[in-house]
Design a protein around this motif. Structure first.
Motif, PDB file in Angstrom:
ATOM      1  N   ASN A  24       0.855  -1.206   0.000  1.00 51.31           N
ATOM      2  CA  ASN A  24       0.000   0.000   0.000  1.00 51.31           C
ATOM      3  C   ASN A  24       0.883   1.245   0.000  1.00 51.31           C
ATOM      4  OD1 ASN A  24      -2.937  -1.023   0.426  1.00 51.31           O
ATOM      5  ND2 ASN A  24      -1.669  -2.230   1.813  1.00 51.31           N
ATOM      6  N   PHE A  30      -3.716   8.498  -0.701  1.00 49.71           N
ATOM      7  CA  PHE A  30      -4.420   8.858   0.535  1.00 49.71           C
ATOM      8  C   PHE A  30      -4.588  10.367   0.662  1.00 49.71           C
ATOM      9  CE2 PHE A  30      -2.712   4.651   1.702  1.00 49.71           C
ATOM     10  CZ  PHE A  30      -3.872   4.048   2.151  1.00 49.71           C
ATOM     11  N   ILE A  35      -6.992   6.343  -6.542  1.00 50.29           N
ATOM     12  CA  ILE A  35      -6.262   5.077  -6.447  1.00 50.29           C
ATOM     13  C   ILE A  35      -5.131   5.003  -7.474  1.00 50.29           C
ATOM     14  CG2 ILE A  35      -8.231   3.831  -5.489  1.00 50.29           C
ATOM     15  CD1 ILE A  35      -8.561   2.489  -8.268  1.00 50.29           C
ATOM     16  N   ASN A  49      -6.280  -7.572   0.206  1.00 51.43           N
ATOM     17  CA  ASN A  49      -5.905  -6.156   0.159  1.00 51.43           C
ATOM     18  C   ASN A  49      -6.682  -5.495  -0.977  1.00 51.43           C
ATOM     19  OD1 ASN A  49      -2.779  -4.507   0.800  1.00 51.43           O
ATOM     20  ND2 ASN A  49      -4.586  -3.610  -0.090  1.00 51.43           N
ATOM     21  N   CYS A  50      -7.719  -4.756  -0.609  1.00 52.37           N
ATOM     22  CA  CYS A  50      -8.631  -4.192  -1.618  1.00 52.37           C
ATOM     23  C   CYS A  50      -7.899  -3.342  -2.641  1.00 52.37           C
ATOM     24  CB  CYS A  50      -9.702  -3.349  -0.931  1.00 52.37           C
ATOM     25  SG  CYS A  50     -10.938  -2.727  -2.076  1.00 52.37           S
ATOM     26  N   SER A  52      -9.151  -1.118  -4.330  1.00 50.39           N
ATOM     27  CA  SER A  52      -9.658   0.253  -4.290  1.00 50.39           C
ATOM     28  C   SER A  52      -9.165   1.006  -3.062  1.00 50.39           C
ATOM     29  CB  SER A  52     -11.182   0.258  -4.347  1.00 50.39           C
ATOM     30  OG  SER A  52     -11.598  -0.066  -5.652  1.00 50.39           O
ATOM     31  N   CYS A  53      -8.223   0.410  -2.363  1.00 54.50           N
ATOM     32  CA  CYS A  53      -7.539   1.159  -1.303  1.00 54.50           C
ATOM     33  C   CYS A  53      -6.663   2.199  -1.998  1.00 54.50           C
ATOM     34  CB  CYS A  53      -6.677   0.218  -0.470  1.00 54.50           C
ATOM     35  SG  CYS A  53      -5.599   1.086   0.691  1.00 54.50           S
ATOM     36  N   ALA A  56      -3.131   1.000  -2.490  1.00 55.01           N
ATOM     37  CA  ALA A  56      -2.844  -0.328  -3.058  1.00 55.01           C
ATOM     38  C   ALA A  56      -2.100  -0.239  -4.385  1.00 55.01           C
ATOM     39  CB  ALA A  56      -4.137  -1.103  -3.234  1.00 55.01           C
ATOM     40  N   GLU A 168     -10.258  -0.424   3.897  1.00 61.39           N
ATOM     41  CA  GLU A 168      -9.118   0.067   3.115  1.00 61.39           C
ATOM     42  C   GLU A 168      -9.535   0.991   1.970  1.00 61.39           C
ATOM     43  OE1 GLU A 168      -7.451  -3.634   1.859  1.00 61.39           O
ATOM     44  OE2 GLU A 168      -6.887  -4.209   3.893  1.00 61.39           O
ATOM     45  N   GLY A 169     -10.720   0.755   1.425  1.00 61.65           N
ATOM     46  CA  GLY A 169     -11.173   1.559   0.287  1.00 61.65           C
ATOM     47  C   GLY A 169     -12.298   2.507   0.637  1.00 61.65           C
TER      48      GLY A 169
ATOM     49  N   ILE B  46     -16.228  -0.745  -2.247  1.00 64.21           N
ATOM     50  CA  ILE B  46     -16.237   0.281  -1.203  1.00 64.21           C
ATOM     51  C   ILE B  46     -17.636   0.556  -0.655  1.00 64.21           C
ATOM     52  CG2 ILE B  46     -14.126   1.354  -2.084  1.00 64.21           C
ATOM     53  CD1 ILE B  46     -15.861   3.612  -3.203  1.00 64.21           C
TER      54      ILE B  46
END
Lengths: 289, 49
Positions: A24, A30, A35, A49-50, A52-53, A56, A168-169, B46
């Motif tokens: 990540n 962030f 993304i 581990n998404c 869409s975090c 990521a 995460e997302g 999400i």
């Protein structure tokens, strides 16, 4: 010999944290609420581990599996099946213990001191099968068979269940992105409810999501008995003190079955064993401490 | 064949099968589907879509 009951937890959490940071590492996501869109996103990470975090840098294998088998072109994914076979054959559920960000999240929550902790309960054993049902129904069958008019399925596990996606997302993107904020509705509330439930349960029960829900853990568990990385009991050393079974938070008994499908290879049993009777092998080459 | 050798043979066969599947998947263009899904925000993931 009295041993530390936390064993190698500190070292393991460092590995987990470093791996979470590596996978990540798109920190700017962030800040911008966007993304990563680089080329390595066609590669999957081993853990949940998404993709869409905002941070990521690669894909979630469960999301990727649903994307391929839910597409109108393919109903089987050689790409993701091959990925699971390789990772599972090499490591089995070692991934859950060391390389899953959502596993780390639950590990840390379970460290919150609380008098009321549950190690096992009446339906614990039966509930362990729930993750296989979720894998078959939500990850495989529903994306294949519940489709729109052009034959495109949805990632039903991600949509209805996955709390890792929310954590995460969902949370960071909704917090950072006004367009996302305005689109929040019932589904978002439902997913937040699941996340809150997992958070509360994780404080009381060790890794409830991994034990009962995670379809990725279900897949890797199938490889645990045959993976290259294995535990074995040195019967010459074992004194049957049962300390390994008592310390195991996943409810395994390494003496009875050192390669149980529930074992996440956290290594607590190896650390607590007074006779160092639990050894590990990699491709059958014996390793000691 | 010794049990240990059988285990190693199985591991080797599984790994070969895994790489074979992986390359078939790449050849079929599945990695492109993964890429296209992963570089766009997955609204379902999400909790919005």
């Amino acid at each position: 010999m009295v041993k530390n009951k936390n064993g190698n937890d500190g070292f393991r959490h460092i590995i987990q944290a470093v791996w979470t940071l590596i996978t990540n590492a798109y920190i700017i996501g962030f800040i911008r609420g966007k993304i990563y869109q680089g080329k390595i996103k066609n590669v999957c990470v081993p853990g949940l581990n998404c993709y869409s975090c905002p941070g990521a840098v690669a894909s979630c294998p469960i999301g990727a599996l649903q994307a391929v088998i839910g597409s109108y072109e393919y109903k089987f994914s050689f790409y993701i099946a091959g990925f699971f076979i390789i990772i599972g054959t090499l490591m089995g559920r070692f991934v859950c213990g060391y390389l899953c960000p959502f596993g780390l999240f639950q590990d840390l929550l379970n460290k919150i001191p609380l008098k009321f902790k549950i190690n096992s309960f009446k339906y614990d054993k039966i509930l362990r099968y729930l993750k296989y049902c979720i894998l078959i129904i939500f990850v495989i069958l529903m994306p294949i068979f519940i489709t729109d008019i052009i034959g495109q399925g949805f990632p039903w596990f991600c949509k209805l269940i996955c709390p890792a996606g929310t954590l995460e997302g969902g949370l960071p993107l909704v917090a950072l992105n006004d367009a996302m904020k305005s689109a929040v509705g019932f589904l978002y509330g439902w997913k937040c409810f699941i996340l809150i439930a997992v958070v509360i349960l994780s404080v009381i029960i060790y890794r409830p999501f991994c034990k009962y829900v995670c379809p990725l853990g279900a897949i890797y568990s199938l490889f645990n008995p045959i993976s290259a990385f294995k535990y074995r009991i040195n019967t010459d050393k074992c004194i049957n003190c049962n300390m390994c079974a008592n310390i195991c938070k996943m409810g395994c008994n390494p003496v009875e079955n050192p390669n149980s499908m529930e074992c996440i290879r956290c290594g607590k049993c190896r650390s607590i064993c007074p006779e160092e009777a639990i050894e590990y092998t990699f491709f059958n080459s014996h390793k000691n401490r | 064949m010794h049990l240990k050798d059988k285990g190693s043979a199985l591991t080797a066969v599984m790994l070969l099968a895994g790489f074979l599947f992986l390359f078939i998947g790449i050849y079929r263009g599945e990695s492109i589907i993964v890429f296209e899904k992963a570089v766009n925000i997955c609204l379902e993931c999400i909790g919005i879509g």
